[in-house]
Design a protein around this motif. Structure first.
Motif, PDB file in Angstrom:
ATOM      1  N   ALA A 170      59.095 -66.378 -48.899  1.00  0.00           N
ATOM      2  CA  ALA A 170      58.264 -67.549 -49.195  1.00  0.00           C
ATOM      3  C   ALA A 170      56.806 -67.281 -48.843  1.00  0.00           C
ATOM      4  N   ALA A 171      56.565 -66.596 -47.714  1.00  0.00           N
ATOM      5  CA  ALA A 171      55.191 -66.288 -47.312  1.00  0.00           C
ATOM      6  C   ALA A 171      54.515 -65.380 -48.338  1.00  0.00           C
ATOM      7  N   VAL A 172      55.243 -64.375 -48.843  1.00  0.00           N
ATOM      8  CA  VAL A 172      54.680 -63.470 -49.845  1.00  0.00           C
ATOM      9  C   VAL A 172      54.377 -64.224 -51.137  1.00  0.00           C
ATOM     10  N   LEU A 173      55.283 -65.100 -51.546  1.00  0.00           N
ATOM     11  CA  LEU A 173      55.068 -65.884 -52.765  1.00  0.00           C
ATOM     12  C   LEU A 173      53.854 -66.801 -52.631  1.00  0.00           C
ATOM     13  N   PHE A 174      53.757 -67.488 -51.498  1.00  0.00           N
ATOM     14  CA  PHE A 174      52.635 -68.411 -51.316  1.00  0.00           C
ATOM     15  C   PHE A 174      51.316 -67.650 -51.213  1.00  0.00           C
ATOM     16  N   ALA A 175      51.317 -66.516 -50.505  1.00  0.00           N
ATOM     17  CA  ALA A 175      50.107 -65.705 -50.392  1.00  0.00           C
ATOM     18  C   ALA A 175      49.684 -65.173 -51.759  1.00  0.00           C
ATOM     19  N   THR A 176      50.650 -64.831 -52.598  1.00  0.00           N
ATOM     20  CA  THR A 176      50.335 -64.376 -53.960  1.00  0.00           C
ATOM     21  C   THR A 176      49.650 -65.486 -54.746  1.00  0.00           C
ATOM     22  N   GLY A 177      50.169 -66.696 -54.617  1.00  0.00           N
ATOM     23  CA  GLY A 177      49.540 -67.834 -55.285  1.00  0.00           C
ATOM     24  C   GLY A 177      48.145 -68.093 -54.761  1.00  0.00           C
ATOM     25  N   GLN A 178      47.971 -67.995 -53.434  1.00  0.00           N
ATOM     26  CA  GLN A 178      46.664 -68.231 -52.832  1.00  0.00           C
ATOM     27  C   GLN A 178      45.641 -67.178 -53.256  1.00  0.00           C
ATOM     28  N   GLN A 179      46.070 -65.918 -53.291  1.00  0.00           N
ATOM     29  CA  GLN A 179      45.146 -64.862 -53.688  1.00  0.00           C
ATOM     30  C   GLN A 179      44.718 -65.031 -55.140  1.00  0.00           C
ATOM     31  N   ASN A 180      45.657 -65.385 -56.004  1.00  0.00           N
ATOM     32  CA  ASN A 180      45.319 -65.596 -57.412  1.00  0.00           C
ATOM     33  C   ASN A 180      44.481 -66.853 -57.608  1.00  0.00           C
ATOM     34  N   ALA A 181      44.684 -67.850 -56.754  1.00  0.00           N
ATOM     35  CA  ALA A 181      43.805 -69.017 -56.791  1.00  0.00           C
ATOM     36  C   ALA A 181      42.379 -68.615 -56.433  1.00  0.00           C
ATOM     37  N   GLY A 182      42.245 -67.622 -55.549  1.00  0.00           N
ATOM     38  CA  GLY A 182      40.924 -67.095 -55.218  1.00  0.00           C
ATOM     39  C   GLY A 182      40.254 -66.456 -56.422  1.00  0.00           C
ATOM     40  N   TYR A 183      41.028 -65.708 -57.221  1.00  0.00           N
ATOM     41  CA  TYR A 183      40.466 -65.124 -58.438  1.00  0.00           C
ATOM     42  C   TYR A 183      40.054 -66.205 -59.433  1.00  0.00           C
ATOM     43  N   LEU A 184      40.909 -67.203 -59.577  1.00  0.00           N
ATOM     44  CA  LEU A 184      40.655 -68.243 -60.575  1.00  0.00           C
ATOM     45  C   LEU A 184      39.435 -69.079 -60.197  1.00  0.00           C
ATOM     46  N   HIS A 186      36.975 -68.174 -58.495  1.00  0.00           N
ATOM     47  CA  HIS A 186      35.792 -67.328 -58.650  1.00  0.00           C
ATOM     48  C   HIS A 186      35.187 -67.487 -60.042  1.00  0.00           C
ATOM     49  N   ASP A 187      36.032 -67.462 -61.074  1.00  0.00           N
ATOM     50  CA  ASP A 187      35.533 -67.586 -62.446  1.00  0.00           C
ATOM     51  C   ASP A 187      34.989 -68.985 -62.719  1.00  0.00           C
ATOM     52  N   PHE A 188      35.689 -70.006 -62.214  1.00  0.00           N
ATOM     53  CA  PHE A 188      35.173 -71.365 -62.366  1.00  0.00           C
ATOM     54  C   PHE A 188      33.849 -71.529 -61.613  1.00  0.00           C
ATOM     55  N   GLY A 189      33.763 -70.897 -60.427  1.00  0.00           N
ATOM     56  CA  GLY A 189      32.554 -70.998 -59.621  1.00  0.00           C
ATOM     57  C   GLY A 189      31.336 -70.388 -60.291  1.00  0.00           C
ATOM     58  N   HIS A 190      31.564 -69.412 -61.159  1.00  0.00           N
ATOM     59  CA  HIS A 190      30.462 -68.814 -61.917  1.00  0.00           C
ATOM     60  C   HIS A 190      30.071 -69.662 -63.127  1.00  0.00           C
ATOM     61  N   LEU A 202      34.381 -79.244 -61.875  1.00  0.00           N
ATOM     62  CA  LEU A 202      35.619 -79.956 -61.568  1.00  0.00           C
ATOM     63  C   LEU A 202      36.770 -78.976 -61.354  1.00  0.00           C
ATOM     64  N   ALA A 203      36.888 -78.005 -62.265  1.00  0.00           N
ATOM     65  CA  ALA A 203      37.957 -77.008 -62.141  1.00  0.00           C
ATOM     66  C   ALA A 203      37.783 -76.186 -60.866  1.00  0.00           C
ATOM     67  N   HIS A 204      36.530 -75.901 -60.519  1.00  0.00           N
ATOM     68  CA  HIS A 204      36.264 -75.150 -59.283  1.00  0.00           C
ATOM     69  C   HIS A 204      36.676 -75.951 -58.060  1.00  0.00           C
ATOM     70  N   ASP A 205      36.353 -77.231 -58.032  1.00  0.00           N
ATOM     71  CA  ASP A 205      36.735 -78.071 -56.899  1.00  0.00           C
ATOM     72  C   ASP A 205      38.253 -78.132 -56.740  1.00  0.00           C
ATOM     73  N   VAL A 206      38.966 -78.209 -57.863  1.00  0.00           N
ATOM     74  CA  VAL A 206      40.428 -78.291 -57.804  1.00  0.00           C
ATOM     75  C   VAL A 206      41.020 -76.996 -57.274  1.00  0.00           C
ATOM     76  N   THR A 207      40.575 -75.848 -57.821  1.00  0.00           N
ATOM     77  CA  THR A 207      41.198 -74.575 -57.457  1.00  0.00           C
ATOM     78  C   THR A 207      40.821 -74.097 -56.055  1.00  0.00           C
ATOM     79  N   ILE A 208      39.581 -74.330 -55.627  1.00  0.00           N
ATOM     80  CA  ILE A 208      39.199 -73.860 -54.290  1.00  0.00           C
ATOM     81  C   ILE A 208      39.406 -74.933 -53.233  1.00  0.00           C
ATOM     82  N   GLY A 209      39.232 -76.194 -53.589  1.00  0.00           N
ATOM     83  CA  GLY A 209      39.377 -77.271 -52.626  1.00  0.00           C
ATOM     84  C   GLY A 209      40.817 -77.722 -52.453  1.00  0.00           C
ATOM     85  N   LEU A 210      41.425 -78.186 -53.540  1.00  0.00           N
ATOM     86  CA  LEU A 210      42.794 -78.688 -53.468  1.00  0.00           C
ATOM     87  C   LEU A 210      43.831 -77.589 -53.281  1.00  0.00           C
TER      88      LEU A 210
END
Length: 361
Positions: A170-184, A186-190, A202-210
Protein backbone atom coordinates in the motif's frame (compact mmCIF):
# COMPACT_ATOMS: atom_id res chain seq x y z
CA UNK A 1 0.34 55.22 -16.23
CA UNK A 2 0.13 53.59 -12.84
CA UNK A 3 -0.62 50.10 -11.61
CA UNK A 4 -3.16 49.33 -8.93
CA UNK A 5 -2.63 45.97 -7.26
CA UNK A 6 -5.67 43.85 -6.45
CA UNK A 7 -6.29 41.66 -3.42
CA UNK A 8 -4.73 38.59 -5.10
CA UNK A 9 -1.15 38.47 -6.36
CA UNK A 10 -2.57 37.26 -9.69
CA UNK A 11 -4.91 40.20 -10.19
CA UNK A 12 -3.90 43.74 -11.04
CA UNK A 13 -5.56 46.45 -13.09
CA UNK A 14 -3.93 49.06 -15.26
CA UNK A 15 -4.88 52.71 -14.84
CA UNK A 16 -3.62 54.83 -17.72
CA UNK A 17 -2.34 58.32 -17.05
CA UNK A 18 -3.65 61.22 -19.16
CA UNK A 19 -2.25 61.25 -22.69
CA UNK A 20 -0.42 64.33 -24.03
CA UNK A 21 -2.65 67.01 -25.57
CA UNK A 22 -3.62 66.42 -29.17
CA UNK A 23 -0.89 67.45 -31.55
CA UNK A 24 1.85 67.01 -28.97
CA UNK A 25 4.03 63.92 -28.80
CA UNK A 26 5.60 62.50 -25.68
CA UNK A 27 9.25 63.47 -25.16
CA UNK A 28 11.76 60.82 -26.33
CA UNK A 29 12.94 58.37 -23.71
CA UNK A 30 16.64 58.43 -22.74
CA UNK A 31 19.22 55.91 -23.94
CA UNK A 32 21.27 53.76 -21.57
CA UNK A 33 24.33 51.58 -21.98
CA UNK A 34 24.21 48.03 -20.67
CA UNK A 35 26.92 48.97 -18.19
CA UNK A 36 24.72 51.70 -16.77
CA UNK A 37 21.73 49.36 -16.51
CA UNK A 38 23.95 46.85 -14.73
CA UNK A 39 24.37 49.23 -11.81
CA UNK A 40 20.65 49.00 -10.96
CA UNK A 41 20.38 45.52 -9.45
CA UNK A 42 19.27 46.10 -5.87
CA UNK A 43 15.81 45.48 -4.37
CA UNK A 44 15.25 49.22 -4.04
CA UNK A 45 16.65 50.00 -7.48
CA UNK A 46 15.98 47.25 -10.00
CA UNK A 47 16.16 47.67 -13.80
CA UNK A 48 15.89 45.00 -16.48
CA UNK A 49 16.22 44.95 -20.28
CA UNK A 50 13.69 43.29 -22.60
CA UNK A 51 14.09 43.53 -26.37
CA UNK A 52 16.31 46.59 -26.03
CA UNK A 53 13.84 48.44 -23.79
CA UNK A 54 14.81 49.40 -20.24
CA UNK A 55 12.28 48.94 -17.45
CA UNK A 56 12.49 50.13 -13.87
CA UNK A 57 10.62 47.28 -12.14
CA UNK A 58 11.37 48.38 -8.57
CA UNK A 59 7.69 49.15 -7.83
CA UNK A 60 6.57 45.97 -9.59
CA UNK A 61 8.68 43.51 -7.60
CA UNK A 62 6.07 42.78 -4.92
CA UNK A 63 3.25 42.72 -7.51
CA UNK A 64 4.89 40.36 -9.98
CA UNK A 65 2.71 37.21 -10.29
CA UNK A 66 5.83 35.01 -10.48
CA UNK A 67 7.25 36.48 -7.27
CA UNK A 68 9.72 39.28 -6.62
CA UNK A 69 12.76 37.01 -6.57
CA UNK A 70 12.50 36.06 -10.24
CA UNK A 71 12.66 39.72 -11.29
CA UNK A 72 15.29 40.55 -8.72
CA UNK A 73 17.56 37.78 -10.01
CA UNK A 74 17.63 39.63 -13.35
CA UNK A 75 18.28 43.05 -11.88
CA UNK A 76 20.70 44.93 -14.12
CA UNK A 77 20.54 42.21 -16.78
CA UNK A 78 18.93 41.42 -20.11
CA UNK A 79 15.84 39.29 -19.45
CA UNK A 80 14.62 39.00 -23.05
CA UNK A 81 14.91 35.23 -23.42
CA UNK A 82 13.46 34.57 -19.97
CA UNK A 83 10.56 36.92 -20.73
CA UNK A 84 9.82 35.10 -24.00
CA UNK A 85 9.84 31.71 -22.31
CA UNK A 86 7.88 32.58 -19.16
CA UNK A 87 4.91 34.44 -20.70
CA UNK A 88 2.36 33.02 -23.12
CA UNK A 89 0.11 36.05 -23.66
CA UNK A 90 2.79 38.66 -24.29
CA UNK A 91 0.39 41.31 -25.57
CA UNK A 92 -1.45 41.25 -22.24
CA UNK A 93 1.81 41.30 -20.25
CA UNK A 94 3.10 44.29 -22.22
CA UNK A 95 0.13 46.35 -21.02
CA UNK A 96 1.46 45.98 -17.50
CA UNK A 97 5.03 46.68 -18.60
CA UNK A 98 4.34 50.02 -20.29
CA UNK A 99 4.20 52.15 -17.09
CA UNK A 100 7.69 50.96 -16.14
CA UNK A 101 9.41 51.74 -19.45
CA UNK A 102 12.08 54.37 -18.74
CA UNK A 103 14.33 54.23 -21.80
CA UNK A 104 16.13 52.14 -24.40
CA UNK A 105 19.53 50.52 -24.83
CA UNK A 106 21.92 52.50 -27.03
CA UNK A 107 21.65 51.25 -30.67
CA UNK A 108 25.16 49.77 -30.80
CA UNK A 109 24.39 47.48 -27.80
CA UNK A 110 20.82 46.40 -28.60
CA UNK A 111 21.66 43.16 -30.38
CA UNK A 112 21.40 39.95 -28.34
CA UNK A 113 24.27 37.45 -28.17
CA UNK A 114 24.24 34.82 -30.93
CA UNK A 115 23.40 31.99 -28.53
CA UNK A 116 20.30 33.85 -27.30
CA UNK A 117 19.16 34.60 -30.86
CA UNK A 118 19.66 30.94 -31.81
CA UNK A 119 17.61 29.88 -28.81
CA UNK A 120 14.73 32.20 -29.70
CA UNK A 121 14.82 31.03 -33.32
CA UNK A 122 14.69 27.41 -32.16
CA UNK A 123 11.74 28.17 -29.87
CA UNK A 124 9.88 29.85 -32.76
CA UNK A 125 10.52 26.87 -35.03
CA UNK A 126 9.31 24.37 -32.43
CA UNK A 127 6.15 26.43 -31.88
CA UNK A 128 5.56 26.56 -35.63
CA UNK A 129 5.75 22.77 -35.80
CA UNK A 130 3.25 22.46 -32.96
CA UNK A 131 5.59 20.59 -30.63
CA UNK A 132 4.38 22.56 -27.60
CA UNK A 133 0.70 21.72 -28.17
CA UNK A 134 -0.81 19.52 -25.47
CA UNK A 135 -3.46 16.82 -25.55
CA UNK A 136 -5.76 17.41 -22.54
CA UNK A 137 -6.89 13.77 -22.65
CA UNK A 138 -3.37 12.65 -21.76
CA UNK A 139 -3.61 14.67 -18.55
CA UNK A 140 -7.09 13.31 -17.81
CA UNK A 141 -5.66 9.78 -18.13
CA UNK A 142 -2.73 10.73 -15.93
CA UNK A 143 -5.11 12.08 -13.27
CA UNK A 144 -7.11 8.83 -13.43
CA UNK A 145 -3.92 6.79 -13.06
CA UNK A 146 -2.93 8.75 -9.94
CA UNK A 147 -6.39 8.34 -8.41
CA UNK A 148 -6.30 4.60 -9.15
CA UNK A 149 -2.91 4.15 -7.43
CA UNK A 150 -4.11 5.84 -4.25
CA UNK A 151 -7.42 3.95 -4.30
CA UNK A 152 -5.56 0.64 -4.71
CA UNK A 153 -3.44 1.50 -1.67
CA UNK A 154 -6.62 1.77 0.41
CA UNK A 155 -8.11 -1.37 -1.18
CA UNK A 156 -5.04 -3.51 -0.39
CA UNK A 157 -5.19 -2.59 3.30
CA UNK A 158 -8.96 -3.01 3.45
CA UNK A 159 -8.86 -6.45 1.82
CA UNK A 160 -5.64 -7.97 3.17
CA UNK A 161 -5.23 -6.17 6.49
CA UNK A 162 -2.24 -4.26 7.84
CA UNK A 163 0.40 -6.98 8.13
CA UNK A 164 3.83 -6.08 6.79
CA UNK A 165 3.37 -7.18 3.15
CA UNK A 166 0.02 -5.40 2.50
CA UNK A 167 1.36 -2.41 4.48
CA UNK A 168 4.46 -2.18 2.28
CA UNK A 169 2.47 -2.74 -0.92
CA UNK A 170 0.00 0.00 0.00
CA UNK A 171 2.86 2.40 0.81
CA UNK A 172 4.49 1.76 -2.58
CA UNK A 173 1.17 2.26 -4.39
CA UNK A 174 0.39 5.50 -2.56
CA UNK A 175 3.93 6.83 -3.05
CA UNK A 176 3.64 6.05 -6.77
CA UNK A 177 0.44 8.07 -6.92
CA UNK A 178 2.02 10.93 -4.97
CA UNK A 179 5.11 11.04 -7.17
CA UNK A 180 3.00 11.09 -10.34
CA UNK A 181 0.82 13.80 -8.82
CA UNK A 182 4.06 15.77 -8.49
CA UNK A 183 4.68 15.39 -12.22
CA UNK A 184 1.13 16.36 -13.09
CA UNK A 185 1.00 19.45 -10.87
CA UNK A 186 4.32 20.54 -12.40
CA UNK A 187 2.74 20.81 -15.86
CA UNK A 188 -0.35 22.58 -14.54
CA UNK A 189 1.91 24.91 -12.54
CA UNK A 190 3.63 25.98 -15.75
CA UNK A 191 0.18 27.02 -17.07
CA UNK A 192 0.79 25.10 -20.31
CA UNK A 193 -1.87 22.37 -20.36
CA UNK A 194 -5.01 24.40 -21.06
CA UNK A 195 -5.39 27.59 -23.05
CA UNK A 196 -7.29 29.12 -20.14
CA UNK A 197 -5.00 30.40 -17.38
CA UNK A 198 -7.68 30.16 -14.69
CA UNK A 199 -8.31 26.51 -15.60
CA UNK A 200 -4.59 25.78 -15.29
CA UNK A 201 -4.53 27.43 -11.85
CA UNK A 202 -7.58 25.43 -10.75
CA UNK A 203 -6.07 22.14 -11.93
CA UNK A 204 -2.80 23.06 -10.20
CA UNK A 205 -4.56 23.77 -6.91
CA UNK A 206 -6.37 20.42 -7.08
CA UNK A 207 -3.31 18.31 -7.93
CA UNK A 208 -0.80 19.94 -5.56
CA UNK A 209 -3.16 21.10 -2.82
CA UNK A 210 -5.87 18.46 -2.56
CA UNK A 211 -3.85 15.48 -3.84
CA UNK A 212 -0.47 16.25 -2.21
CA UNK A 213 -1.15 18.70 0.62
CA UNK A 214 1.36 21.26 -0.70
CA UNK A 215 0.92 24.98 -1.35
CA UNK A 216 0.71 26.02 -5.01
CA UNK A 217 1.78 29.55 -4.03
CA UNK A 218 4.95 28.26 -2.36
CA UNK A 219 5.75 25.93 -5.26
CA UNK A 220 5.39 28.72 -7.82
CA UNK A 221 7.71 31.03 -5.90
CA UNK A 222 10.43 28.35 -5.79
CA UNK A 223 10.00 26.74 -9.17
CA UNK A 224 9.93 29.93 -11.22
CA UNK A 225 13.27 30.85 -9.65
CA UNK A 226 14.63 27.44 -10.59
CA UNK A 227 13.82 27.99 -14.27
CA UNK A 228 14.94 31.61 -14.20
CA UNK A 229 18.40 30.81 -12.83
CA UNK A 230 19.00 27.05 -13.08
CA UNK A 231 21.96 25.74 -11.08
CA UNK A 232 22.86 29.21 -9.77
CA UNK A 233 23.75 29.05 -6.09
CA UNK A 234 21.44 31.08 -3.82
CA UNK A 235 19.11 31.79 -6.78
CA UNK A 236 17.98 28.30 -7.77
CA UNK A 237 16.24 26.91 -4.65
CA UNK A 238 16.52 23.34 -5.96
CA UNK A 239 20.28 23.27 -5.39
CA UNK A 240 20.43 25.64 -2.45
CA UNK A 241 20.16 23.55 0.71
CA UNK A 242 23.36 24.63 2.52
CA UNK A 243 24.46 23.24 5.87
CA UNK A 244 23.16 19.83 4.70
CA UNK A 245 24.20 19.37 1.05
CA UNK A 246 26.81 21.16 -1.06
CA UNK A 247 26.53 20.48 -4.79
CA UNK A 248 28.98 21.07 -7.62
CA UNK A 249 32.72 21.78 -7.42
CA UNK A 250 32.98 25.50 -6.67
CA UNK A 251 30.46 25.85 -3.83
CA UNK A 252 32.07 23.23 -1.52
CA UNK A 253 35.44 24.98 -1.94
CA UNK A 254 33.99 28.38 -1.04
CA UNK A 255 32.05 26.85 1.84
CA UNK A 256 35.22 25.23 3.18
CA UNK A 257 37.24 28.46 3.00
CA UNK A 258 34.65 30.26 5.14
CA UNK A 259 34.30 27.33 7.56
CA UNK A 260 30.52 27.32 7.27
CA UNK A 261 28.56 24.25 8.27
CA UNK A 262 29.52 21.21 10.34
CA UNK A 263 28.13 18.32 8.28
CA UNK A 264 30.55 15.60 7.03
CA UNK A 265 30.11 16.72 3.43
CA UNK A 266 32.61 14.15 2.14
CA UNK A 267 29.94 11.55 2.84
CA UNK A 268 26.90 13.43 1.54
CA UNK A 269 26.54 10.97 -1.37
CA UNK A 270 25.76 8.34 1.29
CA UNK A 271 23.62 10.23 3.76
CA UNK A 272 21.53 12.00 1.10
CA UNK A 273 19.23 8.98 0.90
CA UNK A 274 18.43 9.10 4.60
CA UNK A 275 18.29 12.85 5.18
CA UNK A 276 16.11 13.88 2.22
CA UNK A 277 12.90 13.04 4.15
CA UNK A 278 14.07 15.57 6.76
CA UNK A 279 14.29 18.13 3.97
CA UNK A 280 10.66 17.36 3.13
CA UNK A 281 9.75 18.08 6.75
CA UNK A 282 11.57 21.40 6.38
CA UNK A 283 9.55 22.09 3.21
CA UNK A 284 6.31 21.39 5.10
CA UNK A 285 7.27 24.01 7.68
CA UNK A 286 8.47 26.45 5.01
CA UNK A 287 5.36 26.45 2.85
CA UNK A 288 3.08 26.63 5.89
CA UNK A 289 5.10 29.66 7.06
CA UNK A 290 4.79 31.25 3.60
CA UNK A 291 1.04 30.69 3.49
CA UNK A 292 0.47 32.25 6.90
CA UNK A 293 2.87 35.13 6.20
CA UNK A 294 1.22 35.96 2.86
CA UNK A 295 -2.31 35.05 4.02
CA UNK A 296 -2.84 32.27 1.47
CA UNK A 297 -5.79 30.80 3.33
CA UNK A 298 -7.00 28.84 0.31
CA UNK A 299 -3.75 26.87 0.21
CA UNK A 300 -3.98 26.16 3.95
CA UNK A 301 -7.56 24.92 3.56
CA UNK A 302 -6.54 22.60 0.70
CA UNK A 303 -3.67 21.21 2.79
CA UNK A 304 -6.04 20.56 5.69
CA UNK A 305 -8.42 18.81 3.30
CA UNK A 306 -5.60 16.51 2.15
CA UNK A 307 -4.61 15.69 5.75
CA UNK A 308 -8.22 15.01 6.71
CA UNK A 309 -8.80 12.77 3.67
CA UNK A 310 -5.58 10.83 4.37
CA UNK A 311 -6.62 10.26 7.98
CA UNK A 312 -10.12 9.13 7.02
CA UNK A 313 -8.73 6.75 4.38
CA UNK A 314 -6.10 4.97 6.44
CA UNK A 315 -6.32 5.62 10.20
CA UNK A 316 -9.03 3.05 10.87
CA UNK A 317 -7.31 0.44 8.67
CA UNK A 318 -3.89 0.94 10.24
CA UNK A 319 -4.92 1.18 13.89
CA UNK A 320 -5.08 4.82 14.82
CA UNK A 321 -3.42 8.20 14.43
CA UNK A 322 0.21 7.31 15.14
CA UNK A 323 0.19 4.19 12.97
CA UNK A 324 -1.33 6.30 10.21
CA UNK A 325 1.33 8.98 10.75
CA UNK A 326 4.15 6.44 10.43
CA UNK A 327 2.59 5.15 7.20
CA UNK A 328 2.49 8.71 5.89
CA UNK A 329 6.17 9.31 6.73
CA UNK A 330 7.26 6.05 5.11
CA UNK A 331 5.46 6.68 1.84
CA UNK A 332 6.93 10.22 1.84
CA UNK A 333 10.35 8.61 2.33
CA UNK A 334 9.79 6.40 -0.74
CA UNK A 335 8.54 9.36 -2.74
CA UNK A 336 11.51 11.53 -1.73
CA UNK A 337 14.05 8.90 -2.85
CA UNK A 338 12.33 8.72 -6.25
CA UNK A 339 12.17 12.50 -6.49
CA UNK A 340 15.85 13.02 -5.63
CA UNK A 341 17.13 10.54 -8.20
CA UNK A 342 15.15 12.21 -10.99
CA UNK A 343 15.83 15.84 -10.12
CA UNK A 344 19.54 15.45 -9.36
CA UNK A 345 20.17 13.58 -12.61
CA UNK A 346 19.10 16.84 -14.27
CA UNK A 347 21.12 19.12 -12.00
CA UNK A 348 24.42 17.38 -11.33
CA UNK A 349 25.71 16.95 -14.93
CA UNK A 350 25.61 20.76 -15.29
CA UNK A 351 27.93 23.26 -13.63
CA UNK A 352 26.70 24.56 -10.28
CA UNK A 353 28.16 27.93 -9.37
CA UNK A 354 27.41 31.46 -8.26
CA UNK A 355 25.79 33.75 -10.82
CA UNK A 356 28.32 34.55 -13.54
CA UNK A 357 25.63 36.45 -15.47
CA UNK A 358 26.12 34.28 -18.53
CA UNK A 359 23.61 34.14 -21.36
CA UNK A 360 20.26 32.74 -20.22
CA UNK A 361 20.70 29.46 -22.09
Amino acid sequence: ATLVHGSSYRVCRLVMAPTPPQGQSAPPLPLFSREEVGRHKKPGDCWIVIHGDVYDVTRWLDRHPGGRDVLQHYGGEDATVAFECFHRDKSMVRKYMTPFLIGHIVPEEVELPEVSKDFLNLKTELERKGLFKTNPWFFVAHFAHITLCMALAWLVLWWYGNSWLPWLTAAVLFATGQQNAGYLQHDFGHLTVFNNTHLNHLAHDVTIGLMKGVSSYWWNLRHYQHHAKPNVFLKDPDITIPFVFLLGKVIPEEWGKKHWGKFPYDFQHYYIFFTVPLVLVYFQVEFLFHCVLHKKWKDIILMLCFCTAFHLMFAALLGGFWANFMFYLFQRFLESEWFVWITQMNHLPMDIDTDKRNDWV
